[in-house]
Scaffold this motif. Sequence first.
Motif, short mmCIF file in Angstrom:
data_model
loop_
_atom_site.label_atom_id
_atom_site.label_comp_id
_atom_site.label_asym_id
_atom_site.label_seq_id
_atom_site.Cartn_x
_atom_site.Cartn_y
_atom_site.Cartn_z
N SER A 30 34.65 15.48 52.21
CA SER A 30 34.17 16.86 52.12
C SER A 30 33.49 17.04 50.78
CB SER A 30 35.34 17.85 52.25
OG SER A 30 35.92 17.79 53.54
N GLU A 31 32.75 18.13 50.65
CA GLU A 31 31.99 18.35 49.43
C GLU A 31 32.37 19.68 48.77
OE1 GLU A 31 27.55 17.32 48.69
OE2 GLU A 31 27.58 19.43 49.30
N MET A 32 32.44 19.65 47.44
CA MET A 32 32.68 20.85 46.64
C MET A 32 31.44 21.07 45.77
SD MET A 32 36.56 19.87 45.42
CE MET A 32 36.83 21.42 44.56
N SER A 33 31.03 22.34 45.64
CA SER A 33 29.88 22.67 44.81
C SER A 33 30.11 24.01 44.14
CB SER A 33 28.59 22.71 45.66
OG SER A 33 28.71 23.67 46.69
N PRO A 34 29.36 24.32 43.07
CA PRO A 34 29.56 25.60 42.37
C PRO A 34 29.31 26.78 43.30
CG PRO A 34 28.27 24.09 41.04
CD PRO A 34 28.35 23.47 42.40
N GLY A 35 30.20 27.75 43.26
CA GLY A 35 30.04 28.97 44.04
C GLY A 35 29.58 30.11 43.15
N PRO A 36 29.43 31.30 43.71
CA PRO A 36 28.99 32.45 42.92
C PRO A 36 30.07 32.90 41.94
CG PRO A 36 29.59 33.13 45.14
CD PRO A 36 29.61 31.63 45.14
N THR A 37 29.64 33.60 40.89
CA THR A 37 30.58 34.20 39.95
C THR A 37 30.44 35.72 40.06
OG1 THR A 37 29.13 34.44 38.02
CG2 THR A 37 30.08 32.27 38.40
N VAL A 38 31.52 36.42 39.74
CA VAL A 38 31.52 37.88 39.85
C VAL A 38 32.13 38.48 38.59
CG1 VAL A 38 32.37 39.89 41.14
CG2 VAL A 38 31.74 37.79 42.36
N ASN A 39 31.44 39.44 38.00
CA ASN A 39 31.94 40.12 36.81
C ASN A 39 33.02 41.12 37.21
OD1 ASN A 39 32.34 41.24 34.30
ND2 ASN A 39 30.38 42.31 34.21
N THR A 40 34.25 40.87 36.80
CA THR A 40 35.35 41.77 37.17
C THR A 40 35.21 43.15 36.52
OG1 THR A 40 36.77 40.95 35.36
CG2 THR A 40 36.92 39.83 37.49
N LEU A 41 34.37 43.25 35.51
CA LEU A 41 34.13 44.54 34.86
C LEU A 41 33.00 45.31 35.55
CD1 LEU A 41 34.22 43.41 31.11
CD2 LEU A 41 36.08 44.41 32.47
N GLY A 42 32.33 44.67 36.48
CA GLY A 42 31.16 45.28 37.11
C GLY A 42 31.37 45.61 38.58
N GLU A 43 30.31 45.45 39.36
CA GLU A 43 30.33 45.80 40.77
C GLU A 43 30.05 44.58 41.65
OE1 GLU A 43 27.55 48.90 41.52
OE2 GLU A 43 28.78 50.46 40.57
N ALA A 44 30.51 44.68 42.87
CA ALA A 44 30.21 43.69 43.90
C ALA A 44 30.01 44.44 45.21
CB ALA A 44 31.34 42.67 44.03
N ASN A 45 28.92 44.14 45.89
CA ASN A 45 28.60 44.81 47.15
C ASN A 45 28.56 46.33 47.00
OD1 ASN A 45 28.63 42.28 48.58
ND2 ASN A 45 30.86 42.38 48.60
N GLY A 46 28.06 46.78 45.85
CA GLY A 46 27.83 48.21 45.65
C GLY A 46 29.01 49.03 45.21
N GLU A 47 30.16 48.41 44.92
CA GLU A 47 31.30 49.17 44.43
C GLU A 47 32.02 48.40 43.32
OE1 GLU A 47 34.25 49.92 47.38
OE2 GLU A 47 34.14 47.92 48.24
N ALA A 48 32.71 49.17 42.46
CA ALA A 48 33.40 48.56 41.32
C ALA A 48 34.45 47.57 41.81
CB ALA A 48 34.05 49.64 40.47
N VAL A 49 34.49 46.41 41.16
CA VAL A 49 35.48 45.40 41.53
C VAL A 49 36.89 45.90 41.22
CG1 VAL A 49 36.33 43.06 41.06
CG2 VAL A 49 33.87 43.50 41.18
N LEU A 50 37.06 46.49 40.04
CA LEU A 50 38.36 47.04 39.64
C LEU A 50 38.29 48.56 39.65
CD1 LEU A 50 39.15 44.69 36.61
CD2 LEU A 50 39.97 44.49 38.97
N GLN A 51 39.15 49.17 40.44
CA GLN A 51 39.17 50.63 40.56
C GLN A 51 40.54 51.14 40.14
OE1 GLN A 51 37.81 51.78 44.46
NE2 GLN A 51 36.02 50.44 44.37
N ILE A 52 40.58 51.92 39.06
CA ILE A 52 41.83 52.43 38.50
C ILE A 52 41.83 53.95 38.60
CG2 ILE A 52 43.27 52.56 36.43
CD1 ILE A 52 42.05 49.88 35.56
N ASN A 53 42.88 54.48 39.22
CA ASN A 53 43.00 55.92 39.41
C ASN A 53 44.33 56.43 38.86
OD1 ASN A 53 40.54 56.31 41.19
ND2 ASN A 53 41.69 54.84 42.43
#
Length: 370
Positions: A30-53
């Motif tokens: 099987s093969e492994m390759s670099p995947g995407p990175t996501v900023n936990t301080l930012g957004e993914a798919n149009g909404e904040a990754v971390l939501q604190i209420n």
Amino acid sequence: MPRRTATMLASTLLLFALLCAGVFIKVPYSEMSPGPTVNTLGEANGEAVLQINGRKTYPTTGHLNMTTVRVTGADYDMNLLEAVYGWVSDDNIVVPHENLYPNGKTEEQSTQENAEEFSQSQESAKVAALRQLGIPVTARVAVFSVVKGSPAEGRLHAGDVVKAVDGTPVKAPADVAKLVTRHKAGEKVEFTVVPAKEAAAAEKAGKEPAGSEKVVLTTAAAEGDGHAIVGIRAETDHTFPFGIDIKLADVGGPSAGLMFALGIVDKLTPHDLTGGKFVAGTGTIDDQGKVGPIGGIQMKTIGARAAGARYFLTPADNCASASRQTPEGLTLVKVGTIDDAVKSLEKIGKGDTAALPRCDAKPDAKQDAK
């Protein structure tokens, strides 16, 4: 036909035959390759990754990117040509298929396992982050899953809080199995539980679950040694004093725990931890804030640098492996706990990088985990 022409024709035909063989011959890799990175301080798919209420948060800058690895599916048949290309490529790793899918694990089973690990890593990230900040978190034992066809099916449910077994209070998940196995298969065992619905409502309100009820089950015999079981998996669950949601789809496994925890700490800290710097990283994390090793570390450092990271928070047990092929311009920062990571981020934010604990390439006793 001239000898030279005949030789060239024979060589061409041989090369063609080898290429055809390479395409049609399947290999157990099987093969492994670099995947995407996501900023936990930012957004993914149009909404904040971390939501604190329900708690004051503070502005953040820079990046705290979690990193991922792409892997070929369980049903993917790699051919010899693809394997050779992967072996000579700097951005891919070819590994035995058994390493990624042991014991014939299916794609569905792997996805389910990764989803469960991802969910647990989020829970531990929240706990570790709040404890790092000195914010109390209440722990309890709850049903994580129920085995189909087991005595517990339809009687106990995921999310039920287990208060006691046979009247004996439980304080840790291991207590449940210990108390059940005091019985023989076929004997009755009494669970005192708070139903999942009431437990969820209490958690949402930031209160301790109440209103328990008793559930009596008849134990069954486990395969193998025949010890008594009821067919549940118990885990530690927590009540948080305010709402923390992690919104990130299409990601699995436990390796984002550290970066989620640091993102939460940064959002709840008055001063900016990163100082606007681009930091990425990886690592499992437990409730006590200990950082554990992960797999595919070299693919993650490649992906992080390609995204723009200059610093990479690296689990201590992955340092040796990561150091063997560090992307140019990326500094590997060694971390063993969330406290190590926070202190390193503060140094990075202030520009005091000479004092950072860095990885080296010395042989490590421990290698990549899952």
